[in-house]
Write a protein that holds these residues in place. Structure first.
Motif, PDB file in Angstrom:
ATOM      1  N   ALA A  14      37.400   8.680  -2.931  1.00 38.46           N
ATOM      2  CA  ALA A  14      38.321   7.665  -2.415  1.00 38.46           C
ATOM      3  C   ALA A  14      39.428   7.326  -3.409  1.00 38.46           C
ATOM      4  CB  ALA A  14      37.549   6.395  -2.060  1.00 38.46           C
ATOM      5  N   GLU A  15      39.217   7.592  -4.714  1.00 40.51           N
ATOM      6  CA  GLU A  15      40.211   7.293  -5.731  1.00 40.51           C
ATOM      7  C   GLU A  15      40.963   8.534  -6.191  1.00 40.51           C
ATOM      8  OE1 GLU A  15      38.309   5.269  -8.926  1.00 40.51           O
ATOM      9  OE2 GLU A  15      37.531   3.642  -7.675  1.00 40.51           O
ATOM     10  N   ALA A  16      40.779   9.644  -5.500  1.00 44.85           N
ATOM     11  CA  ALA A  16      41.448  10.886  -5.879  1.00 44.85           C
ATOM     12  C   ALA A  16      42.955  10.757  -5.655  1.00 44.85           C
ATOM     13  CB  ALA A  16      40.899  12.047  -5.061  1.00 44.85           C
ATOM     14  N   PRO A  17      43.765  11.331  -6.538  1.00 43.92           N
ATOM     15  CA  PRO A  17      45.224  11.264  -6.349  1.00 43.92           C
ATOM     16  C   PRO A  17      45.642  12.027  -5.108  1.00 43.92           C
ATOM     17  CG  PRO A  17      44.655  12.799  -8.115  1.00 43.92           C
ATOM     18  CD  PRO A  17      43.386  12.101  -7.736  1.00 43.92           C
ATOM     19  N   GLY A  40      36.361  11.083 -10.728  1.00 43.09           N
ATOM     20  CA  GLY A  40      36.011   9.813 -10.107  1.00 43.09           C
ATOM     21  C   GLY A  40      35.616   9.999  -8.661  1.00 43.09           C
ATOM     22  N   PRO A  41      35.479   8.913  -7.917  1.00 43.28           N
ATOM     23  CA  PRO A  41      35.124   9.011  -6.497  1.00 43.28           C
ATOM     24  C   PRO A  41      36.224   9.676  -5.683  1.00 43.28           C
ATOM     25  CG  PRO A  41      34.788   6.786  -7.362  1.00 43.28           C
ATOM     26  CD  PRO A  41      35.554   7.526  -8.385  1.00 43.28           C
ATOM     27  N   THR A  83      48.211  11.571   4.629  1.00 45.69           N
ATOM     28  CA  THR A  83      46.775  11.714   4.350  1.00 45.69           C
ATOM     29  C   THR A  83      46.236  13.032   4.864  1.00 45.69           C
ATOM     30  OG1 THR A  83      46.555   9.300   4.514  1.00 45.69           O
ATOM     31  CG2 THR A  83      44.540  10.605   4.632  1.00 45.69           C
ATOM     32  N   PRO A 141      35.698  15.367  -8.317  1.00 48.54           N
ATOM     33  CA  PRO A 141      34.990  14.266  -7.643  1.00 48.54           C
ATOM     34  C   PRO A 141      33.573  14.139  -8.180  1.00 48.54           C
ATOM     35  CG  PRO A 141      35.098  16.184  -6.213  1.00 48.54           C
ATOM     36  CD  PRO A 141      35.904  16.526  -7.434  1.00 48.54           C
ATOM     37  N   TYR A 181      41.414  17.484 -10.158  1.00 49.10           N
ATOM     38  CA  TYR A 181      40.576  16.286 -10.065  1.00 49.10           C
ATOM     39  C   TYR A 181      39.146  16.702  -9.747  1.00 49.10           C
ATOM     40  CZ  TYR A 181      39.103  11.570  -8.648  1.00 49.10           C
ATOM     41  OH  TYR A 181      38.470  10.359  -8.543  1.00 49.10           O
ATOM     42  N   HIS A 209      39.647  15.088   0.666  1.00 54.12           N
ATOM     43  CA  HIS A 209      39.512  13.856   1.416  1.00 54.12           C
ATOM     44  C   HIS A 209      38.091  13.750   1.924  1.00 54.12           C
ATOM     45  CE1 HIS A 209      40.485  17.059   4.267  1.00 54.12           C
ATOM     46  NE2 HIS A 209      39.758  16.396   5.131  1.00 54.12           N
ATOM     47  N   GLU A 210      37.743  12.584   2.366  1.00 50.14           N
ATOM     48  CA  GLU A 210      36.408  12.357   2.893  1.00 50.14           C
ATOM     49  C   GLU A 210      36.354  12.799   4.351  1.00 50.14           C
ATOM     50  OE1 GLU A 210      34.312   8.720   1.673  1.00 50.14           O
ATOM     51  OE2 GLU A 210      36.257   8.073   0.929  1.00 50.14           O
TER      52      GLU A 210
END
Length: 318
Positions: free
Chosen positions: A57-60, A54-55, A237, A18, A16, A243-244
């Protein structure tokens, strides 16, 4: 067993990209043979193109490690529930079929019993007083409504087993709760059956159900155990490789030695080598270190040690 690599070997890597540049350092590594991207499941860097972008926050968030092992156990329980569904479902159909043709089945039974009586008498076996024959004849005395009720009860139990199987196979939270509650409700019935007539099969089934309930409640943190659902989601998580963070991760900034109150042998304050400025393209003569895998920048250049967790915070002289 490395469950994450096992899953990637069967389903492929999860790559993915970002869109936020400050987070790309967590999953991207530029090497002399191409750009490598970190798999969000097994953590390995792969020379391939990300399948999505993508952002952050939308990462798998693919399951990793213990979560994959837990899903494997859940699916084993689901297969066992499917077997029960088929067995109980066939029983329900047999009872319903018998209730609708009780008279014809009784006539067929008595007719065949008459045929086998001479053979049984020849070997000294009394069919009329046999416990098996007596039990079968007792079934013919049951009311039609009683047989229909028994068939409906068996069908309901089969449906419950099917719902459990679906919920456990899909690893749904509601499925885990449903399986734990439904299995617990039938434990008193199994205990009663064991007190009446215990067999190895009944004992094994009872032990399996108890272990299943204990595992679901403890491992899945059901009913508030070990922090409940919030703690379970936080655990999943925390295992995410992208992750952020609390503070945005920016590009690595070259720094010199950390100053302190001491003085080194060469007279430079800080107790280490004199600090120096490294140009932006100075990665060809330096290395990035953080206890991780090593990726070459080019054939003739030094190597870059890519971070497994957070991006490197220092550029150290090679």
């Amino acid at each position: 067993m490395d469950w994450s690599r096992r899953a990637c070997s069967r389903r492929g890597h999860v790559l993915y990209e970002p869109v936020e540049k400050e987070y790309q350092g967590q999953v991207r590594a530029d090497t002399g043979i191409g750009t490598a991207w970190r798999c969000l499941r097994c953590g390995d860097f792969v020379l391939d193109v990300p399948t999505a972008s993508g952002p952050v926050a939308e990462a798998p968030m693919p399951l990793r490690g213990k979560a994959l092992r837990s899903r494997f156990i859940m699916r084993l329980l689901a297969v066992e529930r499917i077997f029960r569904f088929l067995l109980v479902g066939l029983g329900a159909y047999a009872v319903w079929k018998f209730s609708n043709s009780e008279h014809s089945v009784q006539m067929l039974f008595e007719k065949n019993l008459t045929i086998f009586k001479p053979v049984a008498q020849h070997y000294g076996y009394d069919l009329d007083n046999s416990s098996v024959v007596t039990t079968i004849r007792k079934l013919f005395t049951y009311k039609h409504s009683s047989l229909d009720l028994a068939a409906a009860a068996l069908a309901l139990y089969a449906v419950i087993e099917l719902i459990e199987a679906i919920g456990l196979w899909l690893a749904k939270r509601w499925g885990e709760y449903f399986a734990a509650v439904a299995t617990s409700l039938f434990l008193p019935v199994e205990i009663y059956e064991l007190t009446e007539h215990a067999t190895k099969f009944k004992i094994a089934t009872f032990a399996l159900n108890v272990l299943a309930v204990v595992y679901l409640v403890w491992a899945k943190r059901l009913f508030g155990v070990r922090g409940g659902g919030r703690a379970y989601e936080a655990e999943l998580t925390s295992e995410s490789l992208l992750h952020e963070p609390t503070e945005p991760v920016g590009p690595a900034k070259p720094t010199g030695a950390v100053p302190n109150n001491g003085v080194s042998n060469n007279g430079v304050p800080g107790g280490g080598a004199p600090s120096r400025t490294v140009p932006d393209d100075g990665l060809s003569s330096d290395t990035l270190t953080n206890n991780a895998a090593t990726l070459p920048l080019s054939v003739a250049e030094p190597t870059v040690r890519m971070p497994l967790g957070e991006p490197p915070e220092e550029i150290v002289q090679a």
